[in-house]
Motif scaffolding. Structure first.
Motif, PDB file in Angstrom:
ATOM      1  N   VAL A   1       0.843  -1.194   0.000  1.00 28.91           N
ATOM      2  CA  VAL A   1       0.000   0.000   0.000  1.00 28.91           C
ATOM      3  C   VAL A   1       0.878   1.244   0.000  1.00 28.91           C
ATOM      4  O   VAL A   1       1.886   1.310   0.723  1.00 28.91           O
ATOM      5  N   ASP A   2       0.507   2.230  -0.823  1.00 28.50           N
ATOM      6  CA  ASP A   2       1.203   3.510  -0.835  1.00 28.50           C
ATOM      7  C   ASP A   2       1.008   4.187   0.525  1.00 28.50           C
ATOM      8  O   ASP A   2      -0.126   4.445   0.930  1.00 28.50           O
ATOM      9  N   PRO A   3       2.077   4.486   1.266  1.00 28.31           N
ATOM     10  CA  PRO A   3       1.924   5.077   2.602  1.00 28.31           C
ATOM     11  C   PRO A   3       1.329   6.475   2.590  1.00 28.31           C
ATOM     12  O   PRO A   3       0.854   6.949   3.622  1.00 28.31           O
ATOM     13  N   TYR A   4       1.335   7.150   1.428  1.00 33.32           N
ATOM     14  CA  TYR A   4       0.790   8.500   1.346  1.00 33.32           C
ATOM     15  C   TYR A   4      -0.584   8.546   0.682  1.00 33.32           C
ATOM     16  O   TYR A   4      -1.239   9.575   0.681  1.00 33.32           O
ATOM     17  N   PHE A   5      -1.005   7.451   0.101  1.00 27.90           N
ATOM     18  CA  PHE A   5      -2.309   7.392  -0.556  1.00 27.90           C
ATOM     19  C   PHE A   5      -2.848   5.986  -0.326  1.00 27.90           C
ATOM     20  O   PHE A   5      -2.579   5.067  -1.080  1.00 27.90           O
ATOM     21  N   HIS A   6      -3.623   5.816   0.751  1.00 27.58           N
ATOM     22  CA  HIS A   6      -3.976   4.490   1.246  1.00 27.58           C
ATOM     23  C   HIS A   6      -4.914   3.720   0.336  1.00 27.58           C
ATOM     24  O   HIS A   6      -5.133   2.530   0.553  1.00 27.58           O
ATOM     25  N   ASP A   7      -5.473   4.349  -0.663  1.00 22.87           N
ATOM     26  CA  ASP A   7      -6.322   3.641  -1.620  1.00 22.87           C
ATOM     27  C   ASP A   7      -5.539   3.158  -2.838  1.00 22.87           C
ATOM     28  O   ASP A   7      -6.120   2.545  -3.729  1.00 22.87           O
ATOM     29  N   ARG A   8      -4.249   3.452  -2.873  1.00 23.53           N
ATOM     30  CA  ARG A   8      -3.435   3.039  -4.018  1.00 23.53           C
ATOM     31  C   ARG A   8      -2.556   1.857  -3.611  1.00 23.53           C
ATOM     32  O   ARG A   8      -1.825   1.913  -2.626  1.00 23.53           O
ATOM     33  N   VAL A   9      -2.626   0.789  -4.396  1.00 23.10           N
ATOM     34  CA  VAL A   9      -1.941  -0.465  -4.077  1.00 23.10           C
ATOM     35  C   VAL A   9      -1.172  -0.921  -5.308  1.00 23.10           C
ATOM     36  O   VAL A   9      -1.628  -0.741  -6.445  1.00 23.10           O
ATOM     37  N   ALA A  10      -0.007  -1.509  -5.078  1.00 28.04           N
ATOM     38  CA  ALA A  10       0.792  -2.086  -6.159  1.00 28.04           C
ATOM     39  C   ALA A  10       0.932  -3.588  -5.939  1.00 28.04           C
ATOM     40  O   ALA A  10       1.033  -4.063  -4.801  1.00 28.04           O
ATOM     41  N   SER A  11       0.922  -4.343  -7.024  1.00 33.79           N
ATOM     42  CA  SER A  11       1.191  -5.784  -6.993  1.00 33.79           C
ATOM     43  C   SER A  11       1.871  -6.140  -8.306  1.00 33.79           C
ATOM     44  O   SER A  11       1.917  -5.331  -9.236  1.00 33.79           O
ATOM     45  N   PHE A  12       2.403  -7.370  -8.403  1.00 32.35           N
ATOM     46  CA  PHE A  12       3.104  -7.716  -9.637  1.00 32.35           C
ATOM     47  C   PHE A  12       2.914  -9.195  -9.958  1.00 32.35           C
ATOM     48  O   PHE A  12       2.533 -10.018  -9.114  1.00 32.35           O
ATOM     49  N   TYR A  13       3.194  -9.481 -11.233  1.00 36.72           N
ATOM     50  CA  TYR A  13       3.184 -10.856 -11.734  1.00 36.72           C
ATOM     51  C   TYR A  13       4.187 -10.931 -12.872  1.00 36.72           C
ATOM     52  O   TYR A  13       4.099 -10.184 -13.852  1.00 36.72           O
ATOM     53  N   GLU A  14       5.163 -11.815 -12.728  1.00 33.62           N
ATOM     54  CA  GLU A  14       6.232 -11.954 -13.707  1.00 33.62           C
ATOM     55  C   GLU A  14       6.854 -10.586 -13.993  1.00 33.62           C
ATOM     56  O   GLU A  14       7.442  -9.982 -13.112  1.00 33.62           O
ATOM     57  N   GLY A  15       6.679 -10.050 -15.218  1.00 34.41           N
ATOM     58  CA  GLY A  15       7.321  -8.780 -15.549  1.00 34.41           C
ATOM     59  C   GLY A  15       6.418  -7.576 -15.505  1.00 34.41           C
ATOM     60  O   GLY A  15       6.794  -6.509 -15.996  1.00 34.41           O
ATOM     61  N   GLN A  16       5.223  -7.702 -14.923  1.00 34.83           N
ATOM     62  CA  GLN A  16       4.255  -6.605 -14.936  1.00 34.83           C
ATOM     63  C   GLN A  16       3.917  -6.152 -13.523  1.00 34.83           C
ATOM     64  O   GLN A  16       3.766  -6.972 -12.618  1.00 34.83           O
ATOM     65  N   VAL A  17       3.786  -4.820 -13.383  1.00 33.52           N
ATOM     66  CA  VAL A  17       3.340  -4.226 -12.131  1.00 33.52           C
ATOM     67  C   VAL A  17       1.946  -3.649 -12.371  1.00 33.52           C
ATOM     68  O   VAL A  17       1.723  -2.939 -13.347  1.00 33.52           O
ATOM     69  N   ALA A  18       1.036  -3.958 -11.473  1.00 33.32           N
ATOM     70  CA  ALA A  18      -0.331  -3.426 -11.555  1.00 33.32           C
ATOM     71  C   ALA A  18      -0.545  -2.420 -10.439  1.00 33.32           C
ATOM     72  O   ALA A  18      -0.204  -2.680  -9.282  1.00 33.32           O
ATOM     73  N   ILE A  19      -1.087  -1.248 -10.789  1.00 36.36           N
ATOM     74  CA  ILE A  19      -1.430  -0.209  -9.821  1.00 36.36           C
ATOM     75  C   ILE A  19      -2.951  -0.184  -9.690  1.00 36.36           C
ATOM     76  O   ILE A  19      -3.658  -0.034 -10.688  1.00 36.36           O
ATOM     77  N   TRP A  20      -3.437  -0.324  -8.447  1.00 40.89           N
ATOM     78  CA  TRP A  20      -4.869  -0.438  -8.183  1.00 40.89           C
ATOM     79  C   TRP A  20      -5.360   0.746  -7.371  1.00 40.89           C
ATOM     80  O   TRP A  20      -4.626   1.300  -6.556  1.00 40.89           O
ATOM     81  N   ASP A  21      -6.615   1.106  -7.600  1.00 43.45           N
ATOM     82  CA  ASP A  21      -7.320   2.047  -6.740  1.00 43.45           C
ATOM     83  C   ASP A  21      -8.418   1.259  -6.037  1.00 43.45           C
ATOM     84  O   ASP A  21      -9.337   0.743  -6.682  1.00 43.45           O
ATOM     85  N   LEU A  22      -8.337   1.145  -4.704  1.00 45.09           N
ATOM     86  CA  LEU A  22      -9.265   0.304  -3.959  1.00 45.09           C
ATOM     87  C   LEU A  22     -10.697   0.818  -4.024  1.00 45.09           C
ATOM     88  O   LEU A  22     -11.630   0.075  -3.742  1.00 45.09           O
ATOM     89  N   ARG A  23     -10.879   2.088  -4.391  1.00 45.64           N
ATOM     90  CA  ARG A  23     -12.232   2.610  -4.519  1.00 45.64           C
ATOM     91  C   ARG A  23     -12.890   2.170  -5.814  1.00 45.64           C
ATOM     92  O   ARG A  23     -14.110   2.181  -5.941  1.00 45.64           O
ATOM     93  N   LYS A  24     -12.071   1.800  -6.796  1.00 43.58           N
ATOM     94  CA  LYS A  24     -12.560   1.273  -8.077  1.00 43.58           C
ATOM     95  C   LYS A  24     -11.733   0.031  -8.361  1.00 43.58           C
ATOM     96  O   LYS A  24     -10.773   0.067  -9.124  1.00 43.58           O
ATOM     97  N   PHE A  25     -12.162  -1.058  -7.718  1.00 45.98           N
ATOM     98  CA  PHE A  25     -11.315  -2.247  -7.633  1.00 45.98           C
ATOM     99  C   PHE A  25     -11.538  -3.213  -8.783  1.00 45.98           C
ATOM    100  O   PHE A  25     -11.029  -4.321  -8.757  1.00 45.98           O
ATOM    101  N   GLU A  26     -12.299  -2.797  -9.814  1.00 47.10           N
ATOM    102  CA  GLU A  26     -12.635  -3.739 -10.869  1.00 47.10           C
ATOM    103  C   GLU A  26     -11.441  -4.072 -11.764  1.00 47.10           C
ATOM    104  O   GLU A  26     -11.317  -5.182 -12.276  1.00 47.10           O
ATOM    105  N   LYS A  27     -10.556  -3.099 -11.950  1.00 50.71           N
ATOM    106  CA  LYS A  27      -9.410  -3.311 -12.827  1.00 50.71           C
ATOM    107  C   LYS A  27      -8.298  -2.355 -12.405  1.00 50.71           C
ATOM    108  O   LYS A  27      -8.544  -1.337 -11.758  1.00 50.71           O
TER     109      LYS A  27
END
Length: 768
Positions: A232-258
């Motif tokens: 979780v981004d410590p300065y923006f608690h609704d922003r989350v990062a995760s990864f798979y193989e060579g890709q990083v995904a940035i998520w907004d927990l308020r719009k968690f569909e994609k």
């Protein structure tokens, strides 16, 4: 972590300590070496720092993951996840407080043995520890333990067991977790959501899931492959990062569909991602077998992140060392500082330097930002030893309305400060040109007025072969001299120089040449002098070139030398023909000066300049910037009417103002969808008020016009910005003379009261 690459962790609250996790735990102390020599046994981390080994803990074999206790006390408590799924609390021997001594060695055991993949301490309740395990068909993969629970044999089964063969110490073995989540699934990564103590984000086998401990039977999840390394981004608690193989995904927990953004790393898989704890929106990523750490700066991402808006990312790469990097860790308090470790346990202390952003302000002050520091450098106003920057000069001249005096043109050099002799010469030249053009047009319209602005070079060329020589006696001279009989063109040239028959000023070479040189000599001399003026960019040369193509060449040299687009714009507008005004260079100067006025926030000055420009250059009149657009296609209704007639019909069929047939347009000419109806007469907008049917005496309140000829304003579209209802301007004004509420049924909006000018009384209606 046995058999794998080492990991590294900074102490959460001790800024000078870190742990290297491999087959054993090694605690190091970092100290500065700026003013001291490297101590014996210390490891060099950078030019300014070194690390000293404090202790080693090898009591917890088969480590797979490690998490440092987040509370201040005890300061060196770590949770270790093992290959058999057990979680062990251990210490590095730095804490001797008896209050927490019982925690050391405590084990938390799942029902079925399988690997522990991840651990996460709760940031709000420091005694809660979440563990993520591999899949087991009859067990849960997310277990939450309370390390300080007072267990009793009636509630939690306890047993004394041997840690290992030959070990005499015993420990408390806990087998009952507080919560069990994720049945028949695998958990690869975990993080607590800081906004709530009981929200846990887990990277499961095929999805990201948010567990709410207040209702463990339900979860919110999204299917994705990017389930590793959730953070979780410590300065923006609704922003989350995760990864798979060579890709990083940035998520907004308020719009968690994609994910709101996907960052692609090529070609090797990622091993770690981490948000910087001291810098907003800075994400670091590491790929396998690489000595490069990539940084993604989301500082400029608009917040909150919209579903339709893809954030802007600035990507950078840093190389902390020459060898491959096994892992890295951000320092918890030192800005942009990290420590990296290589597979052979070589460590480096590294600081990521900020990008330096540089900007000029519109008032010529220089500002740059580096990290958390903002620096400003302004021009000294009282320093008269240095010449002012041209931008400063133009700004001060704009405030004095420089260039806008079109009656006494020569006064513009005074408005410029009366300091530049070239500007003085320029504006007197333009003044004489304007004066003699007006005089000639009055005497004989269309005769030689246009020749004046062409300059002396063109004037002289037009007089070739029309001058005769004669002998004259000069007072004070002993012999006769040949002088030229002056024709009208030479007299005009002398007048433009400021020379007159009855009063000869001590002036320049051009006047003498016009007075005494023959046609051939004069033409050759003027040609030579013109070229010199053009090359030097000397504004006095406008006397020779006039406002012609040669004048544009001269002005170009002047602008290249000084940057004074202000003078260039006003000068070219003064009397240039249209073909000169259309020159790309002239248009470039004019647009740059307009942009400068906008940058200085001189909105009114820019409007005055545009008005001044439109008077001197009718072709520059700007198009309408406010227009009525169609709700369906978005095109301007008026522009669509005037641009391309629909199906070959002319303007008159669209009810253009002034049309003798008074025809109307009731639909958008672009998409043919109907236009809105007037709330009072119920006729489509675009229909003139005078052509509204049913205009009887009972309609007099609705139709303002008692005359046959209506004011054009009555036909305008008008609407309330609050309720969006409206109609013909004439009908609306008539309605609100007697009513306060909107004319649309069931609408209670008090439209006119929302308008601050709605209750104003016109000046002509005020009784004396």
């Amino acid at each position: 972590m046995s058999g794998t690459k080492p990991d590294i962790l900074w102490a959460p609250h001790q800024v000078d300590r870190f742990v290297v996790c491999d087959s054993e735990l090694s605690l190091y102390h970092v100290e500065s070496t700026v003013n001291s020599e490297l101590k014996a046994g210390s490891l060099r981390l950078s030019e300014d720092s070194a690390a000293t080994l404090l202790s080693i803990n090898s009591d917890t074999p088969y480590m797979k993951c490690v998490a440092w206790y987040l509370n201040y006390d005890p300061e060196c408590l770590l949770a270790v996840g093992q290959a058999n799924g057990r979680v062990v609390l251990t210490s590095l021997g730095q804490d001797h407080n008896s209050k927490f001594k019982d925690l050391i060695g405590k084990e938390f055991v799942p029902k079925h043995a399988r690997q522990c993949n991840t651990l996460a301490w709760n940031p709000l309740d420091s005694n809660w520890l979440a563990a993520g395990l591999d899949k087991h068909r009859a067990d849960f993969s997310v277990l939450i333990w309370d390390i300080c629970s007072k267990y009793t044999p009636d509630i939690v089964p306890m047993e004394k067991v041997r840690l290992s063969a030959g070990e005499t110490e015993t420990t408390l073995l806990v087998t009952k977790p507080l919560y069990e989540l994720g049945q028949n699934d695998a958990c690869l990564s975990l993080c607590w959501l800081p906004r709530d103590q009981k929200l846990l984000l887990a990277g499961m086998h095929r999805n990201l899931a948010i567990f709410d401990l207040r209702n463990t039977s339900q979860k919110m999840f999204v299917n994705t492959k990017a389930v590793q390394g959730v953070t979780v981004d410590p300065y923006f608690h609704d922003r989350v990062a995760s990864f798979y193989e060579g890709q990083v995904a940035i998520w907004d927990l308020r719009k968690f569909e994609k994910p709101v953004l996907t960052l692609t790393e090529q070609p090797k898989p990622l091993t770690k991602v981490a948000w910087c704890p001291t810098r907003t929106g800075l994400l670091a990523t590491l790929t396998r077998d690489s000595n490069i750490i990539r940084l993604y700066d989301m500082q400029h991402t608009p917040t909150p992140i919209g579903d339709e808006t893809e954030p802007t990312i600035i990507e950078r790469s840093v190389q902390p060392c020459d060898n491959y990097i096994a892992s890295f860790a951000w320092h918890p308090t030192s800005q942009n500082r990290m420590i990296v470790v290589t597979p052979n346990r070589t460590m480096s202390d590294f600081t990521v330097f900020e990008r330096i952003s540089l900007a000029w302000s519109p008032i010529t002050s220089l500002m740059w930002a580096c990290g958390r520091h903002l620096y400003e450098c302004t021009e000294e106003e009282n320093d008269n030893s240095l010449e002012k920057d041209i931008a400063t000069k133009m700004r001060l001249r704009a405030l004095s309305r420089y260039g806008l005096d079109t009656e006494q043109v020569w006064r513009n050099h005074i408005l410029a400060g009366n300091e530049d002799p070239q500007l003085k010469s320029l504006w007197y030249t333009l003044h004489f040109m304007k004066q003699y053009t007006e005089d000639m047009d009055q005497k004989s319209p269309g005769n030689k007025g246009s020749l004046v602005y062409a300059g002396i070079k063109s004037i002289v060329k037009s007089s070739l072969g029309m001058v005769e020589s004669s002998r004259h006696n000069w007072s004070g001279l002993d012999k006769q001299s040949d002088i030229q009989n002056l024709n009208e063109e030479r007299i005009l040239a002398l007048q433009l120089c400021g020379w007159y028959e009855d009063k000869v000023a001590v002036r320049d070479r051009v006047a003498f040449a016009c007075k005494f040189l023959s046609d051939t000599q004069l033409n050759r001399y003027i040609e030579k002098l013109t070229n010199e003026m053009k090359e030097a960019g000397n504004l006095e040369g406008i006397l020779l070139t006039g406002l012609t193509k040669d004048g544009v060449d001269l002005m170009e040299s002047y602008v290249d030398r000084t940057g004074d687009v202000q003078t260039a714009s006003y000068c070219m507008l003064q009397g240039s023909p249209l073909d000169v005004l259309k020159d790309e260079r002239v248009q470039y100067w004019i647009e740059n000066y307009r942009n400068l006025l906008d940058a200085w926030r001189f909105w009114h000055k820019r409007a005055e300049f545009d008005i001044h420009r439109s008077k001197l250059d009718p072709s520059s009149k700007p198009l309408a910037q406010v227009f009525v657009s169609c709700n369906f296609c978005g095109k301007s209704i008026s522009y669509s009417c005037s641009a391309v007639p629909h199906q070959g019909r002319g303007f008159s069929q669209y009810g253009v103002s002034g049309s003798p047939t008074k025809s109307k347009v009731t639909s958008c000419p672009g998409c043919r969808k109907p236009l809105p109806r007037c709330a009072l007469c119920l006729i489509n907008m675009g229909t003139p008020v005078s052509s509204c049917p049913g205009g009887t005496k009972s309609d007099e309140k609705v139709d303002l016009s008692k005359d046959k000829k209506l004011a054009q304003f009555n036909n305008w579209f008008t609407w309330c910005h609050n309720c969006r209802h409206g109609g013909h301007a004439g009908h609306m004004l008539s309605w609100f003379r007697d009513h306060a509420e909107c004319p649309v049924s069931a609408c209670t909006c008090k439209c006119m009261q929302l308008d601050t000018t709605g209750n104003l009384v016109p000046a002509e209606t005020v009784q004396p």
